[in-house]
Design an enzyme around this catalytic site. Structure first.
Site, PDB file in Angstrom:
ATOM      1  N   LYS A 118      -3.799  -3.659  -2.781  1.00 47.19           N
ATOM      2  CA  LYS A 118      -3.687  -2.363  -3.382  1.00 47.19           C
ATOM      3  C   LYS A 118      -5.183  -2.278  -3.107  1.00 47.19           C
ATOM      4  O   LYS A 118      -5.088  -1.093  -2.020  1.00 47.19           O
ATOM      5  CB  LYS A 118      -3.434  -2.218  -4.951  1.00 47.19           C
ATOM      6  CG  LYS A 118      -4.193  -0.951  -5.391  1.00 47.19           C
ATOM      7  CD  LYS A 118      -4.452  -0.680  -6.755  1.00 47.19           C
ATOM      8  CE  LYS A 118      -5.519   0.473  -6.680  1.00 47.19           C
ATOM      9  NZ  LYS A 118      -6.171   0.118  -9.083  1.00 47.19           N
ATOM     10  N   ASP A 141      -0.115   2.044  -6.631  1.00 44.21           N
ATOM     11  CA  ASP A 141      -0.853   1.971  -8.025  1.00 44.21           C
ATOM     12  C   ASP A 141       0.164   2.613  -9.470  1.00 44.21           C
ATOM     13  O   ASP A 141       1.035   2.250  -8.795  1.00 44.21           O
ATOM     14  CB  ASP A 141      -2.377   2.923  -8.475  1.00 44.21           C
ATOM     15  CG  ASP A 141      -1.842   3.787  -8.986  1.00 44.21           C
ATOM     16  OD1 ASP A 141      -1.076   3.942  -8.667  1.00 44.21           O
ATOM     17  OD2 ASP A 141      -2.823   4.444  -8.855  1.00 44.21           O
TER      18      ASP A 141
END
Length: 220
Positions: A129, A147
């Site tokens: 991420k 996310d």
């Protein structure tokens, strides 16, 4: 039953329509973590774990005034850093991560944040991420950020059936043209943050309501 290829083609077309609708409602969507360099965005993204971007933006100016470069932070000890980032939560582990990350960037990459997924994920505190945030927002490479907001919205839109971020990233990659990965995933993230929220989603002002198959969406 429709052939699998047809279903996948229909999903891809719907994903592109949703991308266009989100683009109209958020033409200037961009990462909300304030930064002036790849290094500052890297640190801010590590600090943003289980914390709001707004809170991180309150913390980083003081942090970067004290430790403006990877080299200066690499020379710090974690007890020096902890008070500066305390309000972001999990400050002890985050302080350790950003100090170790600074040392890795300084020692292994000569003070420059690396620009590939393979190198970024070798840094302490950096997963896919965080790496995708850097790749898409400062290095101009196609990247899908996953996310908690993207995970929620992607499932509500039936783009994925998974809760695993890596699998969600793969599913979105299959649905979207590579040239749109960064922009669309950033817009999905912001859509989840401000409209398609976990509690009390704002269906009444949703720009993609007509494309949303979520059974629990509020009637208009």
């Amino acid at each position: 039953m429709a052939p699998r290829r047809t279903r996948e083609s229909d999903q891809g077309a719907r994903a592109r329509r949703i991308g266009k609708l989100l683009g109209r409602s958020m033409p200037d969507a961009k990462v909300e973590l304030q930064h002036r360099s790849p290094w500052e965005l890297l640190v801010a993204t590590i600090l943003s774990a289980q914390c709001t971007d707004a809170r991180v933006n309150q913390v980083t100016p003081v942090l970067f005034q004290r430790f403006p470069t990877p080299e200066t932070l690499a020379r710090a000890e974690t007890p020096e850093v902890e008070p500066l980032i305390r309000s972001t939560g999990f400050f002890k582990s985050k302080a350790r991560s950003i100090v170790m990350c600074a040392r890795a960037v300084t020692e292994r990459f000569h003070g420059r944040v690396p620009s590939t997924m393979e190198e970024l994920v070798t840094l302490p505190g950096v997963g896919r991420k965080t790496a995708n945030v850097l790749l898409g927002n400062v290095f101009g490479k196609p990247a899908i950020i996953v996310d908690t907001h993207v995970k929620r919205v992607a499932n509500r839109l039936a783009f994925t059936r998974s809760e695993d971020p890596d699998r969600i990233e793969e599913d979105l990659q299959q649905l979207l043209p590579q040239s749109e990965w960064t922009a669309v995933s950033q817009r999905i993230l912001l859509h989840g943050r401000y409209v398609c929220t976990a509690r009390l989603p704002q269906c009444g002002r949703c720009p993609i309501y007509s494309e949303c198959p979520w059974k629990e969406k509020s009637p208009r």
